[in-house]
Write a protein that holds these residues in place. Structure first.
Motif, mmCIF file in Angstrom:
data_model
loop_
_atom_site.group_PDB
_atom_site.id
_atom_site.type_symbol
_atom_site.label_atom_id
_atom_site.label_comp_id
_atom_site.label_asym_id
_atom_site.label_seq_id
_atom_site.Cartn_x
_atom_site.Cartn_y
_atom_site.Cartn_z
ATOM 1 N N UNK A 172 0.806 -1.213 0.000
ATOM 2 C CA UNK A 172 0.000 0.000 0.000
ATOM 3 C C UNK A 172 0.840 1.263 0.000
ATOM 4 N N UNK A 173 0.200 2.380 -0.364
ATOM 5 C CA UNK A 173 0.872 3.679 -0.361
ATOM 6 C C UNK A 173 0.803 4.361 1.001
ATOM 7 N N UNK A 174 -0.234 4.065 1.759
ATOM 8 C CA UNK A 174 -0.446 4.664 3.071
ATOM 9 C C UNK A 174 -0.469 3.582 4.140
ATOM 10 N N UNK A 289 -8.310 2.019 -5.250
ATOM 11 C CA UNK A 289 -8.965 3.240 -5.707
ATOM 12 C C UNK A 289 -8.892 4.402 -4.730
ATOM 13 N N UNK A 290 -8.228 4.228 -3.595
ATOM 14 C CA UNK A 290 -8.159 5.282 -2.575
ATOM 15 C C UNK A 290 -7.467 6.534 -3.106
ATOM 16 N N UNK A 291 -7.874 7.698 -2.592
ATOM 17 C CA UNK A 291 -7.239 8.957 -2.981
ATOM 18 C C UNK A 291 -5.797 8.984 -2.460
ATOM 19 N N UNK A 292 -4.802 9.187 -3.332
ATOM 20 C CA UNK A 292 -3.406 9.144 -2.899
ATOM 21 C C UNK A 292 -3.011 10.256 -1.940
ATOM 22 N N UNK A 293 -3.730 11.366 -1.918
ATOM 23 C CA UNK A 293 -3.337 12.488 -1.070
ATOM 24 C C UNK A 293 -3.872 12.367 0.356
ATOM 25 N N UNK A 343 0.206 17.187 -5.745
ATOM 26 C CA UNK A 343 0.072 17.965 -4.517
ATOM 27 C C UNK A 343 0.869 17.355 -3.371
ATOM 28 N N UNK A 344 1.028 16.044 -3.384
ATOM 29 C CA UNK A 344 1.801 15.377 -2.338
ATOM 30 C C UNK A 344 3.232 15.905 -2.317
ATOM 31 N N UNK A 345 3.753 16.235 -3.487
ATOM 32 C CA UNK A 345 5.128 16.746 -3.546
ATOM 33 C C UNK A 345 5.286 18.005 -2.705
#
Length: 406
Positions: A172-174, A289-293, A343-345
């Motif tokens: 996962x990313x988070x 499908x979760x929002x990456x931010x 935006x994460x950047x």
């Protein structure tokens, strides 16, 4: 062997959205889940405007005793600057909080009321495809013949894995961490807070209010950031001792249940969305499908579940449901995910997070529209995808607006 039109594996928001949409169109649907409801689900419990609109579209009625409407969002930058972002008043609901234990059980009841066959406590064993028929094997139920199977069974989706589409080594990313509190007497009893802590960036901590002086409090980190998943448990007591967190919750706030942690998948642009020669459609967390931010995924789960069902309905007996679904899901979500990654950047560094909060709080207009954008009232990438603009996109009502008159 029993036969249905569609088997949906996983009775969370994505699976229920798919099952209800199909059943109301006259399809025979079996919705299976290994759990028995109600059951706890690790989550921040927040509902964005996207999620609320999808719930309203399903016919969900927000009459749960643990349902908490949110009007104000408090965002704190790493410098300590705090901005209150108001959501519109008197035009429906734009944000809410409800424990997944209650929400998901209510959604399963909604599915039953819509005519869906619900099988709880039924784990998934496997699927075999033979032409235009899938043979789905379930614990306690046995073999079920269907035209399609919808995989709504979470990040490590056994359905996806059974088709050889597992994401080996994927974590996962988070990664998120939460605990329920009671005795909340400070602002946390009524306001929703997002704290951009310098040591968590580009992650954040939160406090989401619940009725009766309760709150869902936690934090999320992005993998590869300043905090590792192994360090989260040790960091938790330190976060709770920080002055602004203590004051927000109030001096009497105390944990009412053990803390829990969970991974969050957020890469829809690379996800496997179909499998099994087009007979399996993958939705929700299984579709990453979760929002990456933000790590929010309930709205995306409901949306992908509905899109999968609509693709099956539109394709008819001989059409390409898989292709229809994949195109629709990527059209709705990939551009927004790309915008979130940009935006994460900015949020990875203290200066970027401080600047973002400062700019968003410049005026009443920016504060109001930042809150609506943050809570997915309109697409993340609305400026770059005009084809998805809806009428009144920037001034539309929230969900569940009370009707006036006959």
């Amino acid at each position: 062997m029993q036969a249905v039109d569609v088997v949906v594996v996983g009775a969370g928001p994505a699976g229920v959205a798919a099952a209800v949409t199909l059943a109301r169109a006259g399809r025979d649907v079996l919705l299976a889940d290994k759990a028995v409801f109600p059951r706890d689900k690790c989550c921040g419990d927040g509902l964005t405007t996207l999620a609320l609109r999808e719930l309203e579209h399903l016919g969900f009625v927000p009459d749960l005793p643990t349902w908490q409407v949110v009007d104000d969002v408090v965002v704190r930058s790493p410098s300590g600057r705090e901005v209150v972002f108001p959501l519109p008043r008197g035009r429906g609901t734009y944000a809410a909080v409800v424990p997944r234990n209650d929400l998901d059980a209510a959604l399963v009841d909604l599915a039953r009321a819509a005519g869906v066959k619900v099988a709880e406590g039924c784990g998934y064993r496997g699927t075999r495809v033979a032409g235009d028929v899938v043979d789905v094997s379930l614990d306690r139920v046995g073999h079920v013949a269907a035209r399609y199977v919808i995989a709504a069974d979470g990040m490590w989706s056994p359905v996806r894995r059974s088709f050889g589409a597992a994401e080996q080594g994927y974590l996962g990313e988070w990664h998120a961490f939460r605990q329920y509190f009671r005795g909340v007497t400070g602002r946390g009893a009524r306001e929703l807070a997002v704290w951009f802590e310098a040591d968590l960036l580009p992650g954040y901590a939160w406090s989401f209010p619940l009725p009766d002086g309760r709150a869902n409090v936690g934090f999320g980190i992005q993998r590869g950031g300043k905090v590792t998943t192994q360090e989260m448990k040790d960091l938790w007591p330190d976060l709770l001792k920080r002055t602004h967190v203590r004051e927000f919750l109030g001096e009497n706030a105390e944990p009412e249940a053990p803390h829990k942690a969970w991974p969050i998948p957020a890469r829809i642009e690379k996800a496997t969305l179909t499998a099994g020669e087009g007979r399996a459609l993958v939705v929700g967390d299984a579709a990453m499908a979760t929002d990456p931010m933000t790590g929010e995924g309930i709205g995306q789960a409901l949306l992908t579940g509905r899109l999968a069902a609509e693709a099956i309905l539109a394709a008819g007996p001989t059409g390409d449901a898989a292709g229809r679904y994949e195109r629709a899901a990527r059209r709705e979500l990939v551009a927004d995910a790309a915008m979130s990654r940009l935006l994460i950047r900015a949020l990875k560094h203290r200066k970027g997070a401080r600047a973002a909060v400062r700019v968003a709080g410049t005026s009443a207009w920016t504060r109001r529209n930042f809150a609506r954008w943050l809570f997915e009232d309109y697409p993340r990438s609305i400026l770059t995808t005009p084809g998805r603009w809806r009428e009144h996109s920037l001034v539309g009502d929230g969900a569940f607006r009370p009707r006036v008159g006959p």
